[in-house]
Scaffold this motif. Structure first.
Motif, short mmCIF file in Angstrom:
data_model
loop_
_atom_site.label_atom_id
_atom_site.label_comp_id
_atom_site.label_asym_id
_atom_site.label_seq_id
_atom_site.Cartn_x
_atom_site.Cartn_y
_atom_site.Cartn_z
N ALA A 73 -21.87 20.00 89.28
CA ALA A 73 -21.17 20.34 88.03
C ALA A 73 -21.65 19.45 86.89
O ALA A 73 -21.92 19.92 85.78
N LEU A 74 -21.77 18.16 87.15
CA LEU A 74 -22.25 17.23 86.12
C LEU A 74 -23.67 17.56 85.70
O LEU A 74 -24.02 17.43 84.52
N THR A 95 -18.86 5.46 92.28
CA THR A 95 -19.84 6.45 91.84
C THR A 95 -21.22 5.97 92.25
O THR A 95 -21.37 5.09 93.09
N THR A 96 -22.24 6.54 91.65
CA THR A 96 -23.63 6.17 91.90
C THR A 96 -24.34 6.05 90.55
O THR A 96 -23.80 6.49 89.52
N PRO A 97 -25.55 5.51 90.52
CA PRO A 97 -26.25 5.41 89.24
C PRO A 97 -26.44 6.75 88.54
O PRO A 97 -26.33 6.84 87.31
N TRP A 98 -26.73 7.79 89.32
CA TRP A 98 -26.97 9.10 88.69
C TRP A 98 -25.66 9.73 88.19
O TRP A 98 -25.66 10.40 87.16
N ILE A 99 -24.56 9.50 88.88
CA ILE A 99 -23.28 9.99 88.39
C ILE A 99 -22.90 9.24 87.11
O ILE A 99 -22.46 9.85 86.12
N ASP A 100 -23.07 7.91 87.12
CA ASP A 100 -22.74 7.13 85.93
C ASP A 100 -23.57 7.57 84.73
O ASP A 100 -23.05 7.68 83.61
N GLU A 101 -24.85 7.83 84.94
CA GLU A 101 -25.71 8.26 83.84
C GLU A 101 -25.21 9.58 83.25
O GLU A 101 -25.15 9.75 82.03
N ALA A 102 -24.85 10.50 84.14
CA ALA A 102 -24.37 11.81 83.67
C ALA A 102 -23.04 11.67 82.93
O ALA A 102 -22.85 12.26 81.86
N LEU A 103 -22.12 10.89 83.49
CA LEU A 103 -20.83 10.70 82.82
C LEU A 103 -20.99 10.01 81.48
O LEU A 103 -20.34 10.39 80.49
#
Length: 347
Positions: A73-74, A95-103
């Protein structure tokens, strides 16, 4: 990352809409999904392992369960109202680095008012927490839902379950299903194409990968060795890079199974150019070559193996998705390429 920037540039108009308003719970799914409603006409019906789900109108509040679904979804620039904590391989934010970047890019960083609600799935699906987010749809295209789980979730909101096999949905199909559910089919297909192109580009940087045979496993000193089949996302990722599953694995797959257990007495039969394993700690990784049993694996003897004790790298390909793939390309593929080079040098 380059792929993330490219996606956001292509979806600049949608992101502009996103930045104008957000739900009080931090859900930006409302703006993103309704922004494409003219393109994806609702209602839409999605078939899955438990039948079919009809979504009557573009969802405004999107909740996710299990791995990969919130990330998908992100990747489509939709912030869920609720998503699971990443409890293996996650950081202090869950979270993870890629989730944080997207958020961060969607103005929904953890700890801010627009952030998703996070819930633990350590003991299974957090039904009450999911219900508390008041979702319009629950995405679980990559999951292991049971019939009972599906029935409980369906009493909360329409559920997009996996199409056939629990935890067996390829990331491309996960992306397509979730894109359809969110009214973002065109964006989903573009995301798939861009991501597949990025995988091909990365493989081209490492020609030594092409045609190499591999085994992906979990090595445990003194314990059983689990070898993953091509139903699992890890071997699928390696195959997309141009590697081939070792014949000894293919010959021993009995049916639809994610892994096979291999007797430690026969580890010397696990012949492949490259051997990859996630391991519990760096101490375990350092001990493999000298282990009297595990050291008999041909690729371990040759030095053409990867024993990865980094849980973030491991999780990036364990439930691989369009959001985690760029991280895996940058952080996992170079390790595999080094092993491929070692395999060439050992010949």
């Amino acid at each position: 990352m380059a792929l993330s920037r490219m996606r956001r540039a292509a979806a600049a108009a949608a992101v502009a809409v996103l930045s104008l308003s957000a739900c009080s719970t931090g859900a930006t799914g409302e703006n993103q999904a309704s922004g494409t409603a003219a393109e994806d006409q609702f209602p839409v019906t999605i078939e899955h392992a438990f039948g079919e789900t009809t979504i009557e109108e573009a969802p405004e509040r999107v909740a996710a369960v299990a791995w990969a679904n919130a990330e998908t979804a992100l990747a489509l620039d939709v912030v869920p109202v609720g998503m699971p904590l990443i409890e293996f391989g996650g950081n202090d934010h869950g979270t993870t680095p890629w989730i944080d970047e997207a958020l961060d890019g969607l103005d929904a960083s953890i700890g801010t008012e627009n952030a998703p609600v996070q819930y633990s799935e350590a003991d299974g699906i957090a039904f009450d927490d999911v219900a508390a987010t008041d979702p319009d749809v629950i995405i679980a295209a990559y999951s292991g839902l049971s019939q009972e789980d599906y029935d409980k979730l369906s009493r909360i909101a329409p559920v997009v379950a996996y199409p056939e096999t629990a935890y067996g949905t390829p990331w491309q199909e996960t992306t397509s299903m979730i894109g359809k559910a969110l009214g973002r089919s065109a964006e989903a297909e573009q995301l798939i194409a861009d991501t597949e192109h990025a995988i091909a580009d990365k493989a081209a940087e490492y020609p030594q990968l092409e045609g190499k045979s591999f085994i992906y496993a979990n090595l445990v000193p003194g314990g059983d060795t689990s070898i993953y089949t091509d139903l699992d996302s890890r071997p699928r990722f390696l195959q997309a890079l141009g590697l081939t599953m070792a014949p000894v694995v293919e010959e021993n797959i009995k049916g639809e199974e994610f892994y096979i257990t291999w007797s430690n007495e026969n580890l010397d039969q696990l012949d492949s150019d490259i051997f990859l394993s996630w391991v519990a700690s760096q101490e375990v990784a350092d001990s493999l070559a000298s282990d009297p049993l595990l050291g008999q694996i041909p690729a371990v003897k040759n030095g053409s193996f990867v024993a990865d004790a980094d849980p973030t790298r491991t999780v990036s390909i364990s439930a691989i998705n369009a959001l985690s793939i760029p991280y895996a390309l940058d952080n996992v593929v170079p390790l595999i390429a080094d092993a491929a080079t070692a395999a060439d040098n050992a010949k």
